[in-house]
Design an enzyme around this catalytic site. Structure first.
Site, PDB file in Angstrom:
ATOM      1  N   SER A  51       4.733   2.334   7.987  1.00  0.00           N
ATOM      2  CA  SER A  51       4.333   1.243   7.111  1.00  0.00           C
ATOM      3  C   SER A  51       5.503   0.766   6.254  1.00  0.00           C
ATOM      4  CB  SER A  51       3.193   1.681   6.190  1.00  0.00           C
ATOM      5  OG  SER A  51       2.004   1.857   6.912  1.00  0.00           O
ATOM      6  N   GLY A  84       3.561   6.414   8.366  1.00  0.00           N
ATOM      7  CA  GLY A  84       4.942   6.526   7.898  1.00  0.00           C
ATOM      8  C   GLY A  84       5.797   5.351   8.322  1.00  0.00           C
ATOM      9  N   ILE A  93     -13.982 -24.222   3.381  1.00  0.00           N
ATOM     10  CA  ILE A  93     -13.744 -24.793   4.706  1.00  0.00           C
ATOM     11  C   ILE A  93     -14.359 -23.902   5.782  1.00  0.00           C
ATOM     12  CG2 ILE A  93     -11.660 -26.093   4.150  1.00  0.00           C
ATOM     13  CD1 ILE A  93     -10.003 -23.736   5.111  1.00  0.00           C
ATOM     14  N   HIS A 124       0.816  -1.218   0.000  1.00  0.00           N
ATOM     15  CA  HIS A 124       0.000   0.000   0.000  1.00  0.00           C
ATOM     16  C   HIS A 124       0.851   1.271   0.000  1.00  0.00           C
ATOM     17  CE1 HIS A 124       0.398  -0.093   4.538  1.00  0.00           C
ATOM     18  NE2 HIS A 124       0.449   1.209   4.358  1.00  0.00           N
ATOM     19  N   ASP A 154       0.155  -7.552   1.450  1.00  0.00           N
ATOM     20  CA  ASP A 154       0.613  -6.171   1.596  1.00  0.00           C
ATOM     21  C   ASP A 154       2.136  -6.071   1.600  1.00  0.00           C
ATOM     22  OD1 ASP A 154       0.209  -3.455   1.729  1.00  0.00           O
ATOM     23  OD2 ASP A 154       0.029  -3.381   3.906  1.00  0.00           O
TER      24      ASP A 154
END
Length: 478
Positions: free
Chosen positions: A222, A220, A281, A118, A148
């Protein structure tokens, strides 16, 4: 001016104690914390050169004057535009390139960098700034929205200092961890905490597993690393839970073992190859366990088998999968992670409980067709200013099986959401099925886009199916 140790006296209940004696006592009581602090400082000093800043730029956009996309207060007719909107054909002043900041770390001395998907999603250019303030244009080798994770590559003209990935499976709840990143653009910020929990699922999808930590993580951070006390990366900081937008001690990092698998795949050909069984499942509840003759609620109960899948002819409805390639399956969330990280074409062994008997079954792992790659709706900011901020895919048999969507449910499945988008603010999640927008059915991505284009009500009433339950949500779209 000097003070002799013996001349400084401090009071205590039984009389007075000389400062020298007090100092010895304090030294004894603080020796271990002091050593711990020194070890932490040494760790930070060692790994900090491997932590980088990610600068992602997007093209400027021109949007209709709605009062939401540019600063009306500085416009000479700002108050008029706030009240009545712009005349037909009026466009907001073009903004400069949007710039996002994130963190990352050097995985390989050749210049491979790990960060979040992202952070670089939809970026037109990505710059990596090293700890010594040198900056380099980065190539996006590949990204994986379902975990991600993104892999970048820079050419620094020399070998870079890399960090090692640790084994996130063996880290324990309560262990000390260190997060280093660039919150709010403040580079090389260090925060410490502990592992608060393992194996967290935060609705990112079936292939992502998270370490929860109370180390302060903010905007920031991330893509930045979460270190154990050996200086190994055990997670990639990806998300926080916060009612205010700031850190409240609930941070989440993608586990290093998942990162290792995804990074290797992306470096190989820029794509992630996931194993696939082709079953729906569910968890084994205590009531189901009693009915199935199981002593405890464990395993993954097969509720459906996809036609033409690797599981067809091998697994059956009602089978309880207890282990996969000798790895225990404690609940239904374990199986997608185990299968998804298995190489396509691998002969695999499953231990299942069928009609009260435990059996070992063999099958060949197939290629998972990622739902997010089948189709999507581009976010078009020039279509009447309307958007949801979601990526959706047709509800194919594969998507149904992977998301656990019943056959009677029709619509499009949400595979990704933009942060702070109308859909995200309304509470939509990955895996939700959008059944209807307003009064219109949304059986395909095109149908959803048409419904968006024609919707006159704001907020719009959206009907979604989540886990078999029909839920109405109100989404602001204009």
């Amino acid at each position: 001016m000097s003070i002799r140790k013996s001349s400084l006296l401090l009071p205590q209940k039984s009389g007075w104690i000389g400062a020298s004696a007090l100092g010895a006592a304090l030294l004894a009581s603080t020796a271990l914390p002091a050593l711990a602090d020194e070890a932490l400082a040494d760790l930070v000093e060692t790994v900090s050169p491997s932590v980088v800043t990610i600068i992602a730029e997007q093209d400027p956009t021109t949007r209709p004057a709605s009062g939401q996309d540019f600063d009306l207060d500085s416009h000479p007719f700002g108050e008029f535009l706030k009240r009545f909107g712009g005349p037909e054909g009026f466009q907001a002043p073009q903004r400069g390139p949007a710039q996002g900041l994130g963190s990352g770390f050097v995985l390989d001395e050749a210049g491979y960098i790990i960060t979040n998907h992202h952070v670089v999603d939809n970026a037109t250019s990505v710059t990596v700034r090293l700890n010594d303030d040198r900056s380099f244009e980065a190539e996006v080798i590949g990204t994986d929205p379902l975990t991600d994770i993104a892999v970048l590559k820079i050419d620094a003209g020399e070998a870079l200092q890399a960090v090692e990935l640790g084994d996130s499976d063996i880290i324990r709840v309560g262990e000390d961890v260190v997060a280093i990143g660039n919150p709010f653009g403040l580079s090389s910020t260090v925060t410490t905490g502990i592992v608060s929990a393992k194996g967290r699922n935060i609705s990112q999808g079936p292939y992502a597993e998270f370490i929860q930590t109370d180390a302060a993580i903010n905007k920031g951070n991330s893509g930045g690393p979460l270190f154990n006390m050996e200086g190994e990366v055990v997670g990639v900081n990806s998300a926080i839970y916060s009612p205010s937008g700031g850190s409240v001690g609930l941070g989440f990092a993608v586990t290093s073992n998942i990162v290792e698998h995804i990074a290797a795949d992306l470096r190989d050909d820029g794509q992630v190859s996931r194993g696939w069984l082709g079953v729906s499942i569910q968890n084994v509840s205590p009531e189901l366990a009693a009915a199935l003759g199981i002593d405890k609620s464990t395993g993954a109960l097969v509720s459906d088998v996809v036609a033409g899948s690797p599981a067809e002819g091998v697994l059956q409805q009602g089978d309880v999968i207890l282990s996969f390639n000798n790895e225990a399956v404690d609940n239904s969330g374990d199986l997608p992670l185990l299968v998804g990280t298995t190489k396509v074409g691998t002969e695999s062994t499953l231990t299942v409980l069928r009609n009260g008997d435990q059996q070992e079954l063999q099958l060949t792992i197939g290629q998972h067709q990622s739902a997010s790659a089948e189709a999507d709706i581009p976010v078009d900011p020039e279509v009447s200013g309307t958007q949801l901020g979601v990526t959706v895919a047709p509800l194919t048999d594969t998507a149904r099986a992977e998301m656990g969507v019943a056959q009677g449910v029709d619509g499009v499945v949400v595979t990704d959401l933009q942060p702070d988008s109308p859909a995200a603010k309304a509470g939509l999640q990955r895996g939700d099925v959008i059944v209807k927008l307003g009064s219109q059915d949304t059986l395909t991505p095109d149908a959803l886009k048409a419904a968006l284009d024609s919707e006159k009500t704001d907020p719009a009433l959206v009907l979604i199916n989540r886990g078999g339950n029909q839920i109405f949500v109100a989404v602001e779209i204009a």
